[in-house]
Motif scaffolding. Sequence first.
Motif, PDB file in Angstrom:
ATOM      1  N   MET A 134      56.248  22.328  71.308  1.00 56.53           N
ATOM      2  CA  MET A 134      56.835  21.093  71.826  1.00 56.53           C
ATOM      3  C   MET A 134      56.508  21.264  73.783  1.00 56.53           C
ATOM      4  N   GLN A 135      56.335  22.152  74.263  1.00 55.98           N
ATOM      5  CA  GLN A 135      56.158  22.413  75.617  1.00 55.98           C
ATOM      6  C   GLN A 135      54.714  21.677  75.850  1.00 55.98           C
ATOM      7  N   ARG A 136      53.648  22.086  74.872  1.00 63.75           N
ATOM      8  CA  ARG A 136      52.402  21.521  75.095  1.00 63.75           C
ATOM      9  C   ARG A 136      52.454  19.915  74.999  1.00 63.75           C
ATOM     10  N   ILE A 137      53.177  19.473  73.983  1.00 60.19           N
ATOM     11  CA  ILE A 137      53.493  17.976  73.939  1.00 60.19           C
ATOM     12  C   ILE A 137      53.923  17.350  75.016  1.00 60.19           C
ATOM     13  N   ASN A 138      55.071  17.965  75.574  1.00 58.94           N
ATOM     14  CA  ASN A 138      55.656  17.352  76.599  1.00 58.94           C
ATOM     15  C   ASN A 138      54.851  17.150  77.924  1.00 58.94           C
ATOM     16  N   ILE A 139      53.956  18.437  78.022  1.00 59.83           N
ATOM     17  CA  ILE A 139      53.143  18.536  79.170  1.00 59.83           C
ATOM     18  C   ILE A 139      52.196  17.279  79.203  1.00 59.83           C
ATOM     19  N   ALA A 140      51.679  17.084  77.908  1.00 58.86           N
ATOM     20  CA  ALA A 140      50.610  16.224  77.750  1.00 58.86           C
ATOM     21  C   ALA A 140      51.207  14.776  77.891  1.00 58.86           C
ATOM     22  N   VAL A 141      52.361  14.416  77.237  1.00 62.12           N
ATOM     23  CA  VAL A 141      53.026  13.076  77.480  1.00 62.12           C
ATOM     24  C   VAL A 141      53.356  12.763  78.778  1.00 62.12           C
ATOM     25  N   LEU A 142      54.006  13.625  79.567  1.00 62.98           N
ATOM     26  CA  LEU A 142      54.410  13.358  80.935  1.00 62.98           C
ATOM     27  C   LEU A 142      53.015  13.014  81.565  1.00 62.98           C
ATOM     28  N   LYS A 143      52.046  13.855  81.409  1.00 58.85           N
ATOM     29  CA  LYS A 143      50.673  13.814  82.310  1.00 58.85           C
ATOM     30  C   LYS A 143      49.906  12.452  81.980  1.00 58.85           C
ATOM     31  N   GLU A 144      50.300  11.812  80.753  1.00 62.32           N
ATOM     32  CA  GLU A 144      49.606  10.634  80.320  1.00 62.32           C
ATOM     33  C   GLU A 144      50.463   9.336  81.183  1.00 62.32           C
TER      34      GLU A 144
END
Length: 187
Positions: free
Chosen positions: A23-33
């Motif tokens: 969840m952390q990995r996805i959260n960071i990737a989505v926010l970054k995008e």
Amino acid sequence: MSLLKCLEDFIPSESNVYSEAEMQRINIAVLKERGVSVDDIAYLAYNAQSKYLEDLTIEEMRDSVLEILRKREQFHAILLGVNIDILAEKGMLAEPIQSIIRDDLGLFGLDEAIAISIAGNYGTIGITNFGNMDVNKPGKISILQSKKEQCNCFLDDIVGAIAAVAAIRVAQKHALAKAMNTLEIEL
Ligand code: MG
């Protein structure tokens, strides 16, 4: 088809439940995008709290943000909010909600409701802290709001709520450490 490039090849699990690390990995990737970094949120939280805590460091705040981004409530809020924002950006919602979200109508209020549901997990003070961010729109929040080429109706509030709870976590940690110190001296 995924609305988010970073999740284009994502295969959902059968249970729809994910580990904190994932969840952390996805959260960071989505926010970054969507143009938001962990440091953007850490600085919002740091600026909200540094006047109360002398020994506060940005690293401590960054760790707090990373911890908050491991949690399921944030995971669901980020994914839901960002997906709606992108749909509105692409003109894929039905009117009149399409224009209401695309134009970020101040009277809409459901963007703040999602943010408050995150902030509320950390007590009333979380909601007060988020309210502060919502009214004063510091740093990254006003940048997100003024971006005209991207719809950030939900994202700006979610970012504010994450910063608010990251700040509270650190404040509570400091208060506890101080109380333990005093207790040790008294003993
Ligand atoms: Mg908003």
